[in-house]
Design a protein around this motif. Structure first.
Motif, PDB file in Angstrom:
ATOM      1  N   GLY A  15       0.835  -1.248  -0.037  1.00 13.50           N
ATOM      2  CA  GLY A  15       0.221  -0.038   0.038  1.00 13.50           C
ATOM      3  C   GLY A  15       0.836   1.453  -0.015  1.00 13.50           C
ATOM      4  O   GLY A  15       0.453   2.103  -0.571  1.00 13.50           O
ATOM      5  N   LEU A  16       1.926   1.445   0.674  1.00 11.02           N
ATOM      6  CA  LEU A  16       2.764   2.297   0.916  1.00 11.02           C
ATOM      7  C   LEU A  16       3.426   2.519  -0.412  1.00 11.02           C
ATOM      8  O   LEU A  16       3.823   3.567  -0.923  1.00 11.02           O
ATOM      9  CB  LEU A  16       3.687   2.255   2.046  1.00 11.02           C
ATOM     10  CG  LEU A  16       4.764   3.472   2.358  1.00 11.02           C
ATOM     11  CD1 LEU A  16       3.932   4.646   2.769  1.00 11.02           C
ATOM     12  CD2 LEU A  16       5.395   3.217   3.558  1.00 11.02           C
ATOM     13  N   ASN A  17       3.930   1.304  -0.932  1.00 10.55           N
ATOM     14  CA  ASN A  17       4.860   1.519  -2.076  1.00 10.55           C
ATOM     15  C   ASN A  17       3.772   2.006  -3.248  1.00 10.55           C
ATOM     16  O   ASN A  17       4.315   2.928  -3.972  1.00 10.55           O
ATOM     17  CB  ASN A  17       5.108  -0.111  -2.502  1.00 10.55           C
ATOM     18  CG  ASN A  17       6.382  -0.254  -3.753  1.00 10.55           C
ATOM     19  OD1 ASN A  17       7.016  -1.107  -3.625  1.00 10.55           O
ATOM     20  ND2 ASN A  17       6.175   0.895  -4.508  1.00 10.55           N
ATOM     21  N   ARG A  18       2.589   1.623  -3.413  1.00  8.86           N
ATOM     22  CA  ARG A  18       1.652   2.284  -4.496  1.00  8.86           C
ATOM     23  C   ARG A  18       1.454   3.722  -4.245  1.00  8.86           C
ATOM     24  O   ARG A  18       1.167   4.526  -5.160  1.00  8.86           O
ATOM     25  CB  ARG A  18       0.484   1.508  -4.448  1.00  8.86           C
ATOM     26  CG  ARG A  18       0.579   0.086  -4.989  1.00  8.86           C
ATOM     27  CD  ARG A  18      -0.794  -0.495  -5.151  1.00  8.86           C
ATOM     28  NE  ARG A  18      -0.513  -2.050  -5.414  1.00  8.86           N
ATOM     29  CZ  ARG A  18      -1.469  -2.834  -5.887  1.00  8.86           C
ATOM     30  NH1 ARG A  18      -2.772  -2.607  -5.612  1.00  8.86           N
ATOM     31  NH2 ARG A  18      -1.494  -4.203  -6.526  1.00  8.86           N
ATOM     32  N   LEU A  19       1.372   4.225  -2.846  1.00  7.89           N
ATOM     33  CA  LEU A  19       1.003   5.467  -2.633  1.00  7.89           C
ATOM     34  C   LEU A  19       2.287   6.482  -3.198  1.00  7.89           C
ATOM     35  O   LEU A  19       2.222   7.470  -3.740  1.00  7.89           O
ATOM     36  CB  LEU A  19       0.993   5.722  -1.119  1.00  7.89           C
ATOM     37  CG  LEU A  19       1.025   7.068  -0.489  1.00  7.89           C
ATOM     38  CD1 LEU A  19      -0.162   8.062  -1.060  1.00  7.89           C
ATOM     39  CD2 LEU A  19       0.922   6.956   0.916  1.00  7.89           C
ATOM     40  N   LEU A  20       3.510   5.969  -2.626  1.00  9.37           N
ATOM     41  CA  LEU A  20       4.639   6.660  -3.004  1.00  9.37           C
ATOM     42  C   LEU A  20       4.873   6.812  -4.418  1.00  9.37           C
ATOM     43  O   LEU A  20       5.475   7.694  -4.996  1.00  9.37           O
ATOM     44  CB  LEU A  20       5.957   6.021  -2.285  1.00  9.37           C
ATOM     45  CG  LEU A  20       5.858   6.032  -0.715  1.00  9.37           C
ATOM     46  CD1 LEU A  20       7.166   5.558  -0.254  1.00  9.37           C
ATOM     47  CD2 LEU A  20       5.589   7.516  -0.293  1.00  9.37           C
ATOM     48  N   GLU A  21       4.489   5.673  -5.118  1.00 12.98           N
ATOM     49  CA  GLU A  21       4.616   5.716  -6.766  1.00 12.98           C
ATOM     50  C   GLU A  21       4.074   6.963  -7.409  1.00 12.98           C
ATOM     51  O   GLU A  21       4.539   7.351  -8.433  1.00 12.98           O
ATOM     52  CB  GLU A  21       4.202   4.458  -7.434  1.00 12.98           C
ATOM     53  CG  GLU A  21       5.387   3.104  -7.025  1.00 12.98           C
ATOM     54  CD  GLU A  21       4.667   1.893  -7.752  1.00 12.98           C
ATOM     55  OE1 GLU A  21       3.568   1.717  -7.825  1.00 12.98           O
ATOM     56  OE2 GLU A  21       5.449   0.911  -7.662  1.00 12.98           O
ATOM     57  N   GLN A  22       2.787   7.156  -6.821  1.00 16.60           N
ATOM     58  CA  GLN A  22       2.107   8.466  -7.413  1.00 16.60           C
ATOM     59  C   GLN A  22       2.795  10.006  -6.923  1.00 16.60           C
ATOM     60  O   GLN A  22       2.523  10.602  -7.699  1.00 16.60           O
ATOM     61  CB  GLN A  22       0.683   8.407  -6.658  1.00 16.60           C
ATOM     62  CG  GLN A  22      -0.130   7.188  -6.942  1.00 16.60           C
ATOM     63  CD  GLN A  22      -1.498   7.073  -6.236  1.00 16.60           C
ATOM     64  OE1 GLN A  22      -2.221   8.168  -5.884  1.00 16.60           O
ATOM     65  NE2 GLN A  22      -1.906   6.029  -5.580  1.00 16.60           N
ATOM     66  N   ILE A  23       3.659   9.712  -5.956  1.00 16.37           N
ATOM     67  CA  ILE A  23       4.261  11.034  -5.800  1.00 16.37           C
ATOM     68  C   ILE A  23       5.698  11.025  -6.028  1.00 16.37           C
ATOM     69  O   ILE A  23       6.020  12.152  -6.628  1.00 16.37           O
ATOM     70  CB  ILE A  23       4.413  11.122  -4.100  1.00 16.37           C
ATOM     71  CG1 ILE A  23       3.093  11.155  -3.757  1.00 16.37           C
ATOM     72  CG2 ILE A  23       5.035  12.520  -3.713  1.00 16.37           C
ATOM     73  CD1 ILE A  23       1.907  11.586  -4.114  1.00 16.37           C
ATOM     74  N   PHE A  24       6.343  10.118  -6.199  1.00 13.15           N
ATOM     75  CA  PHE A  24       7.840   9.973  -6.564  1.00 13.15           C
ATOM     76  C   PHE A  24       7.887   9.059  -7.642  1.00 13.15           C
ATOM     77  O   PHE A  24       8.259   7.735  -7.633  1.00 13.15           O
ATOM     78  CB  PHE A  24       8.699   9.565  -5.437  1.00 13.15           C
ATOM     79  CG  PHE A  24       8.429  10.379  -4.243  1.00 13.15           C
ATOM     80  CD1 PHE A  24       9.172  11.737  -4.308  1.00 13.15           C
ATOM     81  CD2 PHE A  24       8.078   9.971  -2.976  1.00 13.15           C
ATOM     82  CE1 PHE A  24       8.963  12.464  -3.111  1.00 13.15           C
ATOM     83  CE2 PHE A  24       8.041  10.676  -1.979  1.00 13.15           C
ATOM     84  CZ  PHE A  24       8.433  11.861  -2.014  1.00 13.15           C
ATOM     85  N   SER A  25       7.297   9.181  -8.821  1.00 11.99           N
ATOM     86  CA  SER A  25       7.059   8.321  -9.885  1.00 11.99           C
ATOM     87  C   SER A  25       8.384   7.717 -10.763  1.00 11.99           C
ATOM     88  O   SER A  25       8.285   6.802 -11.140  1.00 11.99           O
ATOM     89  CB  SER A  25       5.998   8.898 -10.895  1.00 11.99           C
ATOM     90  OG  SER A  25       6.822  10.040 -11.723  1.00 11.99           O
TER      91      SER A  25
END
Length: 217
Positions: A15-25
């Protein structure tokens, strides 16, 4: 940028990984489920630039684990993401070298703001934990019930920060300041960081020079 996410719950990591991918693509992501996995990633040929980790993973040696990672990767930003909402835990994490302490109950907005702050060289502790953890010396502004350390628009220091600044003017080390003022070295570091941010400087020499130009209020 390479980001390491350490937590023994796979669902939380994903979940955290997917969240961060949206911010730090553009970042590369790696995950770890144990302290040994974290250390293996930190010792590899491509160490992380940012570490987000829980403190309750298998094999984790308490707060000393933070110190061990920072000794290995002193320039890597490390943020604790914990189920704990204890002020004492936040203080211990910062004193052992963490750049931030984010409770898992935090909103997405707060987490993103905190990570950006830490990557910019700041220190993050939630507002609710700051007074309890003895970190209220941080220069801060509120953001959705969070408090983050940022440069102040004016020059305003607490009495304790003035005391620390006085010691800096005398060329004393953090260890000497801690002994003289009855503080831990970690707390002294937090005060020094706050002083730098209030004065808009990056090192002790600049702080002493800058302080001489302002009348502290």
């Amino acid at each position: 940028m390479r980001i390491l996410i350490g937590d023994d719950h796979a669902l939380f990591r994903e979940g955290l990984n997917r969240l961060l991918e949206q911010i730090f693509s553009d970042a590369d992501y790696v995950q770890a489920a144990t302290y040994q996995d974290v250390m293996a990633q930190c010792s590899g040929s491509e160490p992380p630039d940012l570490i987000l980790t829980d403190l309750q993973m298998p094999g984790w040696p308490g707060f000393d684990g933070i110190r061990q990672i920072k000794a290995l990767l002193p320039k890597t930003a490390l943020v604790v993401v914990s189920a704990s909402e204890s002020g004492a835990d936040a203080r211990q994490a910062i004193e052992h070298g963490a750049g931030g302490f984010i409770p898992k109950s935090s909103s997405v907005q707060i987490m993103v703001s905190a990570l950006r702050l830490v990557l910019a060289g700041g220190v993050y502790v939630p507002h609710a934990l700051m007074n309890a953890s003895g970190t209220s010396g941080l220069t801060s502004v509120p953001r959705d019930h969070a408090v983050v350390a940022e440069p102040a628009s004016g020059v305003s220091l607490t009495q304790r920060q003035r005391d620390v600044l006085g010691c800096l003017r005398e060329g004393k080390s953090n260890k000497q300041i801690a002994y003289e003022l009855g503080l831990s070295e970690g707390t002294v570091k937090i005060h020094v960081t706050a002083i730098f941010k209030s004065l808009g400087v990056k090192n002790r020499t600049q702080a002493v020079i800058s302080a001489s130009r302002y009348a502290m209020r």
